[in-house]
Motif scaffolding. Structure first.
Motif, short mmCIF file in Angstrom:
data_model
loop_
_atom_site.label_atom_id
_atom_site.label_comp_id
_atom_site.label_asym_id
_atom_site.label_seq_id
_atom_site.Cartn_x
_atom_site.Cartn_y
_atom_site.Cartn_z
N ILE A 38 -46.25 50.08 -119.87
CA ILE A 38 -45.83 48.34 -119.22
C ILE A 38 -44.26 49.07 -119.62
O ILE A 38 -43.09 50.32 -119.09
N VAL A 87 -42.76 44.13 -123.81
CA VAL A 87 -42.43 43.70 -123.13
C VAL A 87 -41.48 43.47 -121.99
O VAL A 87 -41.61 43.27 -121.04
N ASN A 138 -44.84 53.99 -119.36
CA ASN A 138 -45.44 53.65 -118.26
C ASN A 138 -45.18 54.39 -117.40
O ASN A 138 -44.74 54.36 -115.43
#
Length: 589
Positions: free
Chosen positions: A372, A107, A379
């Motif tokens: 993320i 992350v 993502n």
């Protein structure tokens, strides 16, 4: 509402890019002060290059943890190993609590947390809080020969230096975590800067010295003729490939079995279906237990897995583990009570509803783990579509194949399960097409994920630009891993075609066959074997697709150099056994 991560005094680093000479003294001082092994670095020095001879320009970047206002590492860590100090704003990790899941390294957009395979835990810059208590500067600041590093209160520095920047070339978008680092850079740079490492990312700016946004490389690797071996699909996340697929498959199989009474009510198949459904229940429960065990294989300290629920308030990893634990526990109860035949109809549906909800929730939380911003390939809405699709494709195919081979279930009911799997495959194929298109499209201004969180600089409003990383992932998917991507697509199209033909044949025979029972019997004998082959083919495609999911992702990272912090050199060092020499600074693991 008071932001729990807001510090009373936020300290941070100031990097003067024009002054950095790339001597690595800051990196060496940090490692010496903290006793770091050669393959672990808390502060890293990389560089970018741009222009052409004789106007060639090189920019050095020294970067450590930025002790962000929105520390995504702290929020993501399932063990609660991270804490943000109120008096300094320092974000510190306790390596003894960490069990090495590496989620913080996923992350963090700046690669600040460093995983040490020898200790099985993560460590990172702690702002030298022990030196701050003695009114000393951090070790890296004291060691900087060119006075490129400074340290102080960020708010005060911005008041005194309104020209300070929050982003320079090579620095990932600050919208992701609100980092507490400021930059000074006055010399003019080329509009395009490229990395010295093997990451396929360039940085471009529309105007001189404005924030550089990552952009894909100019030439595509999709044209390469190199063929990667099957071993290239194997990675540290291989255990997660197996676990995620097993878990999703079990959820889909249970939902198919649980809904089966709705399809078979009133046709007198309860007795003949009991033994096969019981076998499937026991089998998928055992598979889920195996999958949960396999999921701990990627941990640096698997024996510390009990700490995974320490951060339910913030971490989707903790929530996923809780949801999966509830699903496994309720599924085990349901399977046990069904095997003992002690459930009444209402209890059966009540407990089954709990299992179903836990299963659906576990896939939802699993998909949230991968949403993320620092990994743009993940993502995307296609991630959760793909995860749910694996459940609603593999589950119905398996249940239909087993029941068709072992029971006299009508072929029309098998067609219903085929229809569910086929519809899901079509929907996922459409989602994949959108995903691949979005990877090469400019970020949409109305996308909530791309909205700036505040005035980060005095010169421009930052937005979330991860186009270079998205392009690089797509480039790897069609280039280095192109043959696997094509193989997965061929398997998917083949199963969809065969499923469609099978479904159409069943509908035609059942609807227009009249009293031709012989034709229906032949169809009932052939279709289950066709479905079984579809399950095997689909499973192979799912395994390849999930391995690609982990293999092609390109995270936002800080630039490396020709040797240090260069993934290409690190892999070469491991392949040639050069990594066994500790002086090289590459972990052999």
């Amino acid at each position: 509402m008071i932001d729990e991560f807001t510090a009373t005094q936020q300290l941070g680093f100031i990097f003067k890019a024009d002054h950095c000479i790339g001597c690595h003294s800051c990196e060496a001082a940090c490692s010496e002060k903290n006793g770091l092994p050669s393959h672990v670095a808390w502060r890293k020095v990389g560089y970018l290059e741009g222009g052409t001879y004789p106007d060639h320009t090189r920019v050095n970047i020294s970067m450590a943890c930025n002790h962000c206002d929105d520390p995504v590492c702290l929020k993501g860590c399932p063990t609660g190993a991270y804490v943000k100090y109120q008096d300094t704003g320092a974000v510190v990790v306790d390596s003894d609590i960490c069990f090495g899941c590496r989620y913080c390294t996923w992350v963090c957009p700046y690669e600040a947390p460093a995983f040490n395979p020898e200790t099985g835990s993560v460590s990172k810059c702690n702002m030298c809080v022990d030196r701050l208590e003695q009114n000393l500067q951090p070790a890296c600041v004291d060691a900087c020969l060119g006075h490129a590093l400074e340290f102080g209160e960020i708010e005060k520095y911005e008041e005194e230096h309104p020209e300070a920047l929050t982003q320079i070339a090579g620095f990932p978008d600050p919208c992701i975590s609100k980092p507490n680092v400021r930059f000074e850079q006055s010399r003019s740079l080329p509009s395009a800067m490229k990395r010295a490492d093997t990451e396929l990312i360039q940085y471009r700016s529309a105007e001189a010295n404005l924030p550089y946004h990552s952009a894909g490389k100019t030439s595509s690797a999709a044209e390469t003729n190199e063929k990667e071996p099957w071993s290239s699909l194997r990675s540290h996340e291989t255990s997660l490939v197996v676990f995620t697929l097993l878990a999703q498959f079990v959820v889909g199989a249970f939902l198919s079995l649980w809904s089966l009474p709705l399809l078979t009510s009133g046709i007198g198949l309860e007795v003949s279906l009991h033994a096969p459904t019981m076998a499937i229940l026991v089998g998928v429960t055992g598979l889920l237990a195996v999958g949960l065990g396999i999921s701990t294989a990627h941990l640096g300290k698997p024996w510390r897995c009990y700490r995974s629920l320490n951060n339910l308030r913030c971490s989707w990893v903790s929530r996923e583990i809780l949801a999966m634990g509830l699903f496994f526990g309720s599924l085990t109860l349901f399977t046990t009570f069904t095997f003992l035949n002690v459930l009444g109809p209402w209890v059966h549906w009540g407990l089954g509803s709990i299992v179903a909800m836990c299963g659906i929730a576990s896939i939802f939380t699993m998909s949230k783990i991968y949403m993320i911003p620092a990994r743009p390939f993940w993502n995307h809405s296609h991630t959760w579509v793909s995860f749910y699709a694996s459940a609603f494709i593999l589950g119905p195919y398996l249940v239909a194949a087993v029941l068709g081979l072992l029971t006299p279930i009508p072929v029309a009911l098998l067609a219903v399960l085929i229809a569910v799997a086929l519809t899901t495959q079509v929907f996922r194929s459409m989602s994949q097409r959108v995903h691949l298109q979005d990877l090469v499209s400019e970020p949409q201004a109305n996308n909530k994920r791309n909205q700036p969180f505040g005035p980060l600089t005095t010169r421009t409003q930052a937005t979330l630009h991860v186009q270079g990383e998205a392009d690089a992932s797509r480039d790897r998917l069609f280039g280095k891993f192109g043959r696997f991507h094509r193989m997965r697509n061929k398997l998917s199209y083949m199963t969809m075609s065969v499923s469609a033909v099978t479904l159409a044949t069943v509908i035609a025979v059942v609807s227009f066959g009249g009293g031709a029972s012989g034709t229906v019997n032949i169809l009932g004998s052939v279709v289950p074997w066709v479905i079984a082959s579809l399950f095997v083919t689909t499973l192979a495609g799912e395994l390849i697709g999930r391995a690609l999911f982990y293999s092609v992702v390109t995270p936002t990272t800080m630039p490396g150099s020709f040797f240090q912090q260069n993934r290409g050199f690190e892999q070469l060092a491991r392949d040639t056994a050069l990594a066994k020499d500790r002086m090289v600074g590459v972990s052999p693991h």
